[in-house]
Design a protein around this motif. Structure first.
Motif, PDB file in Angstrom:
ATOM      1  N   GLN A   1       0.842  -1.207   0.000  1.00 26.99           N
ATOM      2  CA  GLN A   1       0.000   0.000   0.000  1.00 26.99           C
ATOM      3  C   GLN A   1       0.873   1.251   0.000  1.00 26.99           C
ATOM      4  N   PHE A   2       1.932   1.229   0.811  1.00 31.15           N
ATOM      5  CA  PHE A   2       2.823   2.394   0.870  1.00 31.15           C
ATOM      6  C   PHE A   2       3.516   2.608  -0.472  1.00 31.15           C
ATOM      7  N   LEU A   3       4.049   1.527  -1.042  1.00 28.25           N
ATOM      8  CA  LEU A   3       4.807   1.658  -2.288  1.00 28.25           C
ATOM      9  C   LEU A   3       3.924   2.116  -3.454  1.00 28.25           C
ATOM     10  N   LYS A   4       2.640   1.758  -3.365  1.00 25.95           N
ATOM     11  CA  LYS A   4       1.710   2.177  -4.424  1.00 25.95           C
ATOM     12  C   LYS A   4       1.145   3.570  -4.153  1.00 25.95           C
ATOM     13  N   GLY A   5       1.552   4.191  -3.055  1.00 25.82           N
ATOM     14  CA  GLY A   5       1.015   5.511  -2.716  1.00 25.82           C
ATOM     15  C   GLY A   5      -0.434   5.430  -2.288  1.00 25.82           C
TER      16      GLY A   5
ATOM     17  N   SER B   1      29.924   3.102  11.396  1.00 21.72           N
ATOM     18  CA  SER B   1      29.351   3.740  10.212  1.00 21.72           C
ATOM     19  C   SER B   1      28.047   4.406  10.626  1.00 21.72           C
ATOM     20  N   ALA B   2      27.508   5.260   9.757  1.00 21.46           N
ATOM     21  CA  ALA B   2      26.303   5.983  10.139  1.00 21.46           C
ATOM     22  C   ALA B   2      25.394   6.227   8.951  1.00 21.46           C
ATOM     23  N   ASN B   3      24.127   6.357   9.245  1.00 26.16           N
ATOM     24  CA  ASN B   3      23.178   6.858   8.267  1.00 26.16           C
ATOM     25  C   ASN B   3      22.779   8.250   8.743  1.00 26.16           C
ATOM     26  N   LEU B   4      22.808   9.240   7.837  1.00 26.40           N
ATOM     27  CA  LEU B   4      22.446  10.604   8.235  1.00 26.40           C
ATOM     28  C   LEU B   4      20.910  10.756   8.189  1.00 26.40           C
ATOM     29  N   ALA B   5      20.225   9.777   8.727  1.00 30.72           N
ATOM     30  CA  ALA B   5      18.761   9.742   8.841  1.00 30.72           C
ATOM     31  C   ALA B   5      18.441   8.416   9.504  1.00 30.72           C
ATOM     32  N   GLY B   6      17.168   8.072   9.533  1.00 33.68           N
ATOM     33  CA  GLY B   6      16.787   6.767  10.072  1.00 33.68           C
ATOM     34  C   GLY B   6      16.705   6.751  11.588  1.00 33.68           C
ATOM     35  N   GLY B   7      16.730   5.525  12.130  1.00 37.47           N
ATOM     36  CA  GLY B   7      16.447   5.385  13.567  1.00 37.47           C
ATOM     37  C   GLY B   7      14.944   5.446  13.762  1.00 37.47           C
ATOM     38  N   THR B   8      14.219   4.929  12.771  1.00 33.05           N
ATOM     39  CA  THR B   8      12.760   5.079  12.714  1.00 33.05           C
ATOM     40  C   THR B   8      12.069   4.049  13.622  1.00 33.05           C
ATOM     41  N   HIS B   9      12.213   4.290  14.908  1.00 32.63           N
ATOM     42  CA  HIS B   9      11.836   3.295  15.929  1.00 32.63           C
ATOM     43  C   HIS B   9      10.357   3.239  16.292  1.00 32.63           C
ATOM     44  N   HIS B  10       9.546   4.174  15.746  1.00 31.04           N
ATOM     45  CA  HIS B  10       8.109   4.130  16.056  1.00 31.04           C
ATOM     46  C   HIS B  10       7.300   3.317  15.045  1.00 31.04           C
ATOM     47  N   ALA B  11       7.956   2.811  13.994  1.00 31.39           N
ATOM     48  CA  ALA B  11       7.213   2.032  12.996  1.00 31.39           C
ATOM     49  C   ALA B  11       6.982   0.616  13.517  1.00 31.39           C
ATOM     50  N   TYR B  12       5.747   0.138  13.351  1.00 29.65           N
ATOM     51  CA  TYR B  12       5.346  -1.211  13.776  1.00 29.65           C
ATOM     52  C   TYR B  12       5.274  -2.143  12.566  1.00 29.65           C
ATOM     53  N   HIS B  13       5.025  -3.408  12.842  1.00 32.02           N
ATOM     54  CA  HIS B  13       4.936  -4.425  11.792  1.00 32.02           C
ATOM     55  C   HIS B  13       3.991  -4.035  10.648  1.00 32.02           C
ATOM     56  N   ASP B  14       2.824  -3.506  11.001  1.00 31.34           N
ATOM     57  CA  ASP B  14       1.826  -3.276   9.953  1.00 31.34           C
ATOM     58  C   ASP B  14       1.325  -1.836   9.887  1.00 31.34           C
ATOM     59  N   TYR B  15       2.028  -0.919  10.525  1.00 34.19           N
ATOM     60  CA  TYR B  15       1.680   0.503  10.353  1.00 34.19           C
ATOM     61  C   TYR B  15       2.843   1.402  10.766  1.00 34.19           C
ATOM     62  N   GLY B  16       2.836   2.616  10.210  1.00 32.76           N
ATOM     63  CA  GLY B  16       3.851   3.598  10.567  1.00 32.76           C
ATOM     64  C   GLY B  16       3.307   4.566  11.590  1.00 32.76           C
ATOM     65  N   SER B  17       4.219   5.279  12.268  1.00 39.18           N
ATOM     66  CA  SER B  17       3.806   6.174  13.343  1.00 39.18           C
ATOM     67  C   SER B  17       4.944   7.157  13.646  1.00 39.18           C
ATOM     68  N   GLY B  18       4.578   8.329  14.181  1.00 36.86           N
ATOM     69  CA  GLY B  18       5.597   9.274  14.674  1.00 36.86           C
ATOM     70  C   GLY B  18       6.767   9.513  13.725  1.00 36.86           C
ATOM     71  N   TYR B  19       6.501   9.931  12.501  1.00 41.15           N
ATOM     72  CA  TYR B  19       7.520  10.239  11.475  1.00 41.15           C
ATOM     73  C   TYR B  19       8.244   8.996  10.954  1.00 41.15           C
ATOM     74  N   CYS B  20       7.771   7.820  11.298  1.00 43.36           N
ATOM     75  CA  CYS B  20       8.464   6.591  10.889  1.00 43.36           C
ATOM     76  C   CYS B  20       7.555   5.731   9.996  1.00 43.36           C
ATOM     77  N   VAL B  21       8.017   5.456   8.786  1.00 46.91           N
ATOM     78  CA  VAL B  21       7.237   4.631   7.854  1.00 46.91           C
ATOM     79  C   VAL B  21       7.550   3.152   8.082  1.00 46.91           C
ATOM     80  N   PHE B  22       8.834   2.808   7.931  1.00 43.70           N
ATOM     81  CA  PHE B  22       9.295   1.441   8.204  1.00 43.70           C
ATOM     82  C   PHE B  22      10.348   1.510   9.309  1.00 43.70           C
ATOM     83  N   ASN B  23      10.560   0.394   9.995  1.00 45.50           N
ATOM     84  CA  ASN B  23      11.514   0.382  11.105  1.00 45.50           C
ATOM     85  C   ASN B  23      12.894  -0.065  10.619  1.00 45.50           C
ATOM     86  N   ASP B  24      13.765   0.917  10.358  1.00 48.49           N
ATOM     87  CA  ASP B  24      15.082   0.577   9.780  1.00 48.49           C
ATOM     88  C   ASP B  24      15.984  -0.155  10.763  1.00 48.49           C
TER      89      ASP B  24
END
Ligand code: ZN
Length: 299
Positions: free
Chosen positions: A65-69, A112-135
């Motif tokens: 659903q996310f990838l299809k917009g 090493s580092a990613n200059l973004a990410g740390g998207t810890h509020h994303a759950y298995h089947d939904y995103g939350s708090g600025y986080c789409v997927f949990n990197d």
């Protein structure tokens, strides 16, 4: 050498009129690029993640659903980053790609580092708090699949918000240890159960914070750990508009130093995931993250 994964779409992939401080990525990149302390830092452009790594940890329907917009209004609102633009899709794939690339680089280079990410509020089947997927979780399973020697992962989450999505996604997996030290009065209201949670009182300052961090890290010393993922959110700063803690820049740097020496003691590679930072003016966020990267470039 600290390789930092960064793509201009980290900023440009969010609408200009969003409340989210999207400029921080570009500003941190610029601040490090023009500094004379960057000799041990190398920026790398990530590739988009292969979507099979998303399917490995997230519900297929949600990913599709996310990838299809086609996320619903409600799903988009839960994530934030609005007004939604189609570039968010590409942006997300690049950020997830940056995180898994940082895993490989940390194993080769120690850190090493990613200059973004740390998207810890994303759950298995939904995103939350600025986080789409949990990197963090995606990178953990990527690491376990790719590197036989790196099966035991410690997620060290020092963002001011609890790593609720992470805790919920890996709660039955004993090879991934979740540690979250966060302010108890901050989002999310309903906390999840990490392997070790350290909730902190609102308004806490450097001295108490660093003392609690020290004794918490001691508890993790005997854990069987092969690689450390550091969610290094700087939203615990006193200047932060969302975080309820009152740390100074000095306190934040001391925090990083303690994590750094913990990683050295454990002789483990460390991957830095940026996490939150919502200071006003934004220069405080830029300064805190730039210092973080300089500190870890001296590993
Ligand atoms: Zn946060």
């Amino acid at each position: 050498m600290l390789e930092i994964f960064y793509h201009p779409i980290y900023t440009s992939g969010i609408s200009k009129s969003s409340n989210f401080p999207r400029d921080r990525y570009q500003l941190i990149f610029e601040s490090i690029s023009k500094s004379n302390r960057n000799k041990d830092i190398k920026f790398k452009i990530p590739k988009k993640i292969n979507v099979k790594h998303l399917y490995n940890v997230h519900q297929k329907d949600y990913v599709d659903q996310f990838l299809k917009g086609k996320l619903s209004e409600v799903q988009q609102r839960k994530i934030g980053l609005r007004p939604w633009t189609s570039k968010i899709i590409e942006r997300t794939l690049f950020i997830m790609g940056g995180s898994v690339s940082a895993v490989i680089s940390s194993i080769e280079n120690g850190a090493s580092a990613n200059l973004a990410g740390g998207t810890h509020h994303a759950y298995h089947d939904y995103g939350s708090g600025y986080c789409v997927f949990n990197d963090l979780v995606i990178s953990a399973y990527y690491c376990k699949e790719k590197f036989k020697r790196y099966q035991n992962i410690l997620i060290l989450d020092l963002d001011v918000h609890q790593g609720d999505g992470t805790a919920s996604m890996v709660k039955t997996d004993k090879s991934i240890f979740t540690f979250s030290m966060h302010c108890e009065s901050n989002f999310p209201l309903k906390k999840q159960v990490s392997d070790l949670d350290v909730p902190l009182k609102k308004g806490m300052k450097d001295k108490t914070y660093l003392k609690i961090l020290g004794s918490s890290l001691e508890k993790l010393e005997d854990n069987d750990t092969d690689i450390i993922f550091f969610q290094a959110g700087v939203d615990g700063l006193v200047h932060d508009t969302l975080g309820h803690l009152s740390l100074s820049h000095q306190g934040m740097m001391k925090r990083n130093e303690m994590v750094l020496s913990f990683c050295k003691k454990k002789r483990c590679p460390v991957v830095i995931f940026m996490g939150g930072g919502y200071s006003k003016p934004i220069s405080h966020t830029v300064k805190a993250f730039s210092e973080l990267f300089f500190q870890f470039s001296n590993l």
